[in-house]
Write a protein that holds these residues in place. Structure first.
Motif, PDB file in Angstrom:
ATOM      1  N   ASP A 148       7.549  -1.909   4.964  1.00 22.22           N
ATOM      2  CA  ASP A 148       6.171  -1.473   4.723  1.00 22.22           C
ATOM      3  C   ASP A 148       5.886  -1.378   3.233  1.00 22.22           C
ATOM      4  N   LEU A 149       6.835  -0.848   2.466  1.00 20.70           N
ATOM      5  CA  LEU A 149       6.682  -0.738   1.018  1.00 20.70           C
ATOM      6  C   LEU A 149       6.530  -2.112   0.379  1.00 20.70           C
ATOM      7  N   ARG A 166       5.512  -4.846   1.817  1.00 20.39           N
ATOM      8  CA  ARG A 166       4.209  -5.416   2.202  1.00 20.39           C
ATOM      9  C   ARG A 166       3.078  -4.850   1.361  1.00 20.39           C
ATOM     10  N   SER A 167       3.165  -3.548   1.077  1.00 16.20           N
ATOM     11  CA  SER A 167       2.101  -2.923   0.290  1.00 16.20           C
ATOM     12  C   SER A 167       2.138  -3.400  -1.157  1.00 16.20           C
ATOM     13  N   GLY A 186       0.679  -6.926  -1.236  1.00 19.22           N
ATOM     14  CA  GLY A 186      -0.763  -6.912  -1.033  1.00 19.22           C
ATOM     15  C   GLY A 186      -1.540  -6.389  -2.222  1.00 19.22           C
ATOM     16  N   ALA A 187      -0.885  -5.699  -3.160  1.00 21.93           N
ATOM     17  CA  ALA A 187      -1.587  -5.082  -4.286  1.00 21.93           C
ATOM     18  C   ALA A 187      -1.918  -6.047  -5.376  1.00 21.93           C
TER      19      ALA A 187
END
Length: 159
Positions: free
Chosen positions: A151-152, A154-155, A158-159
């Motif tokens: 999840d980290l 992916r975030s 995406g940033a």
């Protein structure tokens, strides 16, 4: 005596994930400093090799493989429970064939032996149940940490 418990035993109070930066450390926390336990050796070796970089810096969590190990240990636990029932039945079926002293002594010795077997079976059952609990805890912790890391990443992507 890494966790303050002598003779290679692991303390129940040890958090196998505290300060752990790798899945290998978590698994070693469950399996102990000597490495993997029978039946789980392949899992430990695969995880150690992956974490050491033999897979080009990547590591994959194989839940099916760990679940397979857990099922095997559950089968061993169930077998110990069945043995316990047989031992209990054997203890209750011992009788003295006659009233003489040798027969009485024989029956007493048989019961003493069966009670020792019963104690050994209970000890094995307690060990297996504790091991299963730790193995499930490690599996779930690794899965949770793996998911959080994904999840980290992916975030960040995406940033």
């Amino acid at each position: 005596m890494a966790d303050g418990v002598p003779s290679g035993e692991r303390s129940v109070a040890v958090d196998v994930f505290a300060g752990s930066s790798s899945a290998v450390a978590a698994v070693q926390g469950v399996f102990g400093p000597a490495g993997a336990v029978v039946g789980a050796a392949g899992v430990g070796v695969a995880m150690a090799g992956a974490a050491a970089g033999s897979v080009s810096g990547s590591w994959t969590f194989d839940r099916e493989q760990i679940d397979s190990v857990i099922r095997k240990w559950e089968d061993v636990r169930d077998s110990c429970r069945e043995d316990r029932q047989l031992i209990n039945a054997a203890v209750s079926s011992v009788f003295t064939p006659s009233e003489d002293e040798p027969s009485g002594k024989y029956a007493t010795e048989v019961v003493d032996g069966l009670l020792a077997l019963q104690e050994s079976n209970q000890s094995m059952l307690a060990y297996i149940e504790d091991f299963l609990e730790r193995l499930v805890k490690a599996r779930d912790g690794i899965e949770q940490a793996d998911s959080a890391s994904a999840d980290l990443l992916r975030s960040v992507k995406g940033a």
